[in-house]
Design an enzyme around this catalytic site. Sequence first.
Site, PDB file in Angstrom:
ATOM      1  N   ARG A 276      -5.352  -4.186  -6.384  1.00 36.03           N
ATOM      2  CA  ARG A 276      -6.369  -3.921  -7.414  1.00 36.03           C
ATOM      3  C   ARG A 276      -5.737  -3.872  -8.798  1.00 36.03           C
ATOM      4  O   ARG A 276      -6.269  -4.369  -9.771  1.00 36.03           O
ATOM      5  CB  ARG A 276      -7.073  -2.589  -7.140  1.00 36.03           C
ATOM      6  CG  ARG A 276      -8.341  -2.750  -6.334  1.00 36.03           C
ATOM      7  CD  ARG A 276      -8.899  -1.417  -6.009  1.00 36.03           C
ATOM      8  NE  ARG A 276      -7.838  -0.538  -5.477  1.00 36.03           N
ATOM      9  CZ  ARG A 276      -8.052   0.647  -4.927  1.00 36.03           C
ATOM     10  NH1 ARG A 276      -9.254   1.104  -4.839  1.00 36.03           N
ATOM     11  NH2 ARG A 276      -7.055   1.378  -4.473  1.00 36.03           N
TER      12      ARG A 276
ATOM     13  N   GLU B 221     -11.573  -1.764  18.617  1.00 42.28           N
ATOM     14  CA  GLU B 221     -10.475  -1.377  19.521  1.00 42.28           C
ATOM     15  C   GLU B 221     -10.946  -0.341  20.539  1.00 42.28           C
ATOM     16  O   GLU B 221     -11.745   0.514  20.188  1.00 42.28           O
ATOM     17  CB  GLU B 221      -9.341  -0.733  18.703  1.00 42.28           C
ATOM     18  CG  GLU B 221      -8.598  -1.705  17.845  1.00 42.28           C
ATOM     19  CD  GLU B 221      -7.569  -0.991  16.966  1.00 42.28           C
ATOM     20  OE1 GLU B 221      -7.257   0.190  17.212  1.00 42.28           O
ATOM     21  OE2 GLU B 221      -7.097  -1.631  16.028  1.00 42.28           O
TER      22      GLU B 221
ATOM     23  N   HIS C 128      -2.277  -1.432  18.674  1.00 44.31           N
ATOM     24  CA  HIS C 128      -2.301  -0.437  17.582  1.00 44.31           C
ATOM     25  C   HIS C 128      -1.167   0.588  17.749  1.00 44.31           C
ATOM     26  O   HIS C 128      -1.412   1.783  17.971  1.00 44.31           O
ATOM     27  CB  HIS C 128      -3.659   0.273  17.513  1.00 44.31           C
ATOM     28  CG  HIS C 128      -3.900   0.953  16.195  1.00 44.31           C
ATOM     29  ND1 HIS C 128      -5.153   1.099  15.647  1.00 44.31           N
ATOM     30  CD2 HIS C 128      -3.040   1.540  15.314  1.00 44.31           C
ATOM     31  CE1 HIS C 128      -5.055   1.754  14.493  1.00 44.31           C
ATOM     32  NE2 HIS C 128      -3.780   2.032  14.270  1.00 44.31           N
TER      33      HIS C 128
ATOM     34  N   SER D 133      -3.148  -3.008   9.402  1.00 44.16           N
ATOM     35  CA  SER D 133      -3.975  -2.038   8.667  1.00 44.16           C
ATOM     36  C   SER D 133      -5.154  -1.584   9.524  1.00 44.16           C
ATOM     37  O   SER D 133      -5.040  -0.613  10.286  1.00 44.16           O
ATOM     38  CB  SER D 133      -4.422  -2.632   7.336  1.00 44.16           C
ATOM     39  OG  SER D 133      -5.258  -3.756   7.543  1.00 44.16           O
ATOM     40  N   ARG D 134      -6.255  -2.310   9.434  1.00 49.59           N
ATOM     41  CA  ARG D 134      -7.419  -2.041  10.274  1.00 49.59           C
ATOM     42  C   ARG D 134      -8.072  -3.386  10.599  1.00 49.59           C
ATOM     43  O   ARG D 134      -8.067  -4.296   9.775  1.00 49.59           O
ATOM     44  CB  ARG D 134      -8.449  -1.157   9.546  1.00 49.59           C
ATOM     45  CG  ARG D 134      -8.071   0.316   9.453  1.00 49.59           C
ATOM     46  CD  ARG D 134      -8.061   1.008  10.813  1.00 49.59           C
ATOM     47  NE  ARG D 134      -7.794   2.427  10.738  1.00 49.59           N
ATOM     48  CZ  ARG D 134      -6.594   2.983  10.855  1.00 49.59           C
ATOM     49  NH1 ARG D 134      -5.531   2.232  11.042  1.00 49.59           N
ATOM     50  NH2 ARG D 134      -6.451   4.299  10.783  1.00 49.59           N
TER      51      ARG D 134
ATOM     52  N   ARG E 242       1.900   2.319  -0.502  1.00 50.15           N
ATOM     53  CA  ARG E 242       3.158   2.870   0.021  1.00 50.15           C
ATOM     54  C   ARG E 242       3.685   2.038   1.180  1.00 50.15           C
ATOM     55  O   ARG E 242       4.871   1.702   1.232  1.00 50.15           O
ATOM     56  CB  ARG E 242       2.922   4.312   0.474  1.00 50.15           C
ATOM     57  CG  ARG E 242       2.583   5.248  -0.680  1.00 50.15           C
ATOM     58  CD  ARG E 242       2.118   6.577  -0.154  1.00 50.15           C
ATOM     59  NE  ARG E 242       0.835   6.452   0.536  1.00 50.15           N
ATOM     60  CZ  ARG E 242      -0.232   7.177   0.290  1.00 50.15           C
ATOM     61  NH1 ARG E 242      -0.201   8.109  -0.634  1.00 50.15           N
ATOM     62  NH2 ARG E 242      -1.343   7.004   0.961  1.00 50.15           N
ATOM     63  N   ILE E 243       2.807   1.672   2.123  1.00 47.14           N
ATOM     64  CA  ILE E 243       3.278   0.929   3.292  1.00 47.14           C
ATOM     65  C   ILE E 243       3.644  -0.510   2.891  1.00 47.14           C
ATOM     66  O   ILE E 243       4.681  -1.039   3.294  1.00 47.14           O
ATOM     67  CB  ILE E 243       2.221   0.938   4.418  1.00 47.14           C
ATOM     68  CG1 ILE E 243       1.994   2.380   4.891  1.00 47.14           C
ATOM     69  CG2 ILE E 243       2.659   0.051   5.581  1.00 47.14           C
ATOM     70  CD1 ILE E 243       0.893   2.552   5.918  1.00 47.14           C
TER      71      ILE E 243
HETATM   72  C1  DGY Z   1      -2.954   5.629  10.958  1.00 45.31           C
HETATM   73  O1  DGY Z   1      -2.197   6.549  10.668  1.00 45.31           O
HETATM   74  O2  DGY Z   1      -4.034   5.454  10.393  1.00 45.31           O
HETATM   75  C2  DGY Z   1      -2.494   4.723  12.044  1.00 45.31           C
HETATM   76  O3  DGY Z   1      -3.315   3.627  12.193  1.00 45.31           O
HETATM   77  C3  DGY Z   1      -2.341   5.465  13.342  1.00 45.31           C
HETATM   78  O4  DGY Z   1      -3.570   5.768  13.854  1.00 45.31           O
END
Ligand code: DGY
Length: 321
Positions: free
Chosen positions: A180, A269, A287, A239-240, A159-160
Amino acid sequence: MPKILVSRKISDLAEEKLKNEFDVTLNLKDEPIPETELIKIINDYDGMISTGFDKIGENFFSNLNGKLKIIAQVGVGYDNISIKSAEQKKIKVTNTPNVLNEAVAETTILLILAASRRIGEAYNLVRSDNWKNQKPDLTKFMIGNSVTGKTLGIIGMGRIGRIAAKSAKAFGMKIIYYNRNKLSEELEDGAKYYSDLNSMLPDCDFVSIHTPATPDTKHILNASTLSLLPKHAVVINTSRGSTIDDDALLDALENKKIYAAGLDVFNNEPNLDKRYLKLDNCFVLPHIGSATHETRLAMSMMAVDNIHCFFNNKPLISKVI
Ligand code: DGY
């Protein structure tokens, strides 16, 4: 009346709504509750509204007495929660997808522009009052790379990723993606699919990560995958942090194996690897991908609505498990 713990400050309206229906404990200090403290207090509650700051791992679940029934995370990511343990204890987990897509896509575009147009350096120059000491050389002074017409490779066309792609097209960017599965033509919306990440990377002027943090996506950008990018490439991450191997990215940035990076998320973080802070070609944010008034309100409301639905035997709005 079910008792609900809200682990961090959420939007005022959402807190009010929650208080109308439940016996609510707010975190008035709005400081992260240490894991040991959380484990001590959680057994008084039927439900919890959590955020990514909470460590909700195996320890948390193994100490539960059976009272807690639902964890409603304010956030789309839930890598701070052991889903396996929640499943074993039959505890529902919800998250807040979709409402933050646009905000994170905005941050993606912001990072693309900032990293390629050297905004960190330019901003620091003006703020430190050193602009006046610079020679405004037409071909050298703060010269960056154009974005318009370049190719953006998206890792994880969910989605993002798809909204980020749509926004990037406003800059005439060409979209390619690795996922994927190949998406339907409608969802692809003209983007070119690569079933193999290694084949996509050499074609990227920009590469942006939009996957969740899972064992499969850990260090998806590492020394070997980064080496496939062209020298002018820019790496973007909203993302992460775990999707990137810091040593490999730092080596690529320090030794100019790629042009730049724009990062909103980091391993460990907020104690990110300090080497990032020394680099002119790395634009960093704390973030803030989803940090707008509108989005945080929508996220807070969604978590509250999930709690409402659960305790009223209605289907959950956004169930993880
Ligand atoms: C999420 O929604 O996972 C964003 O990183 C905000 O924390």
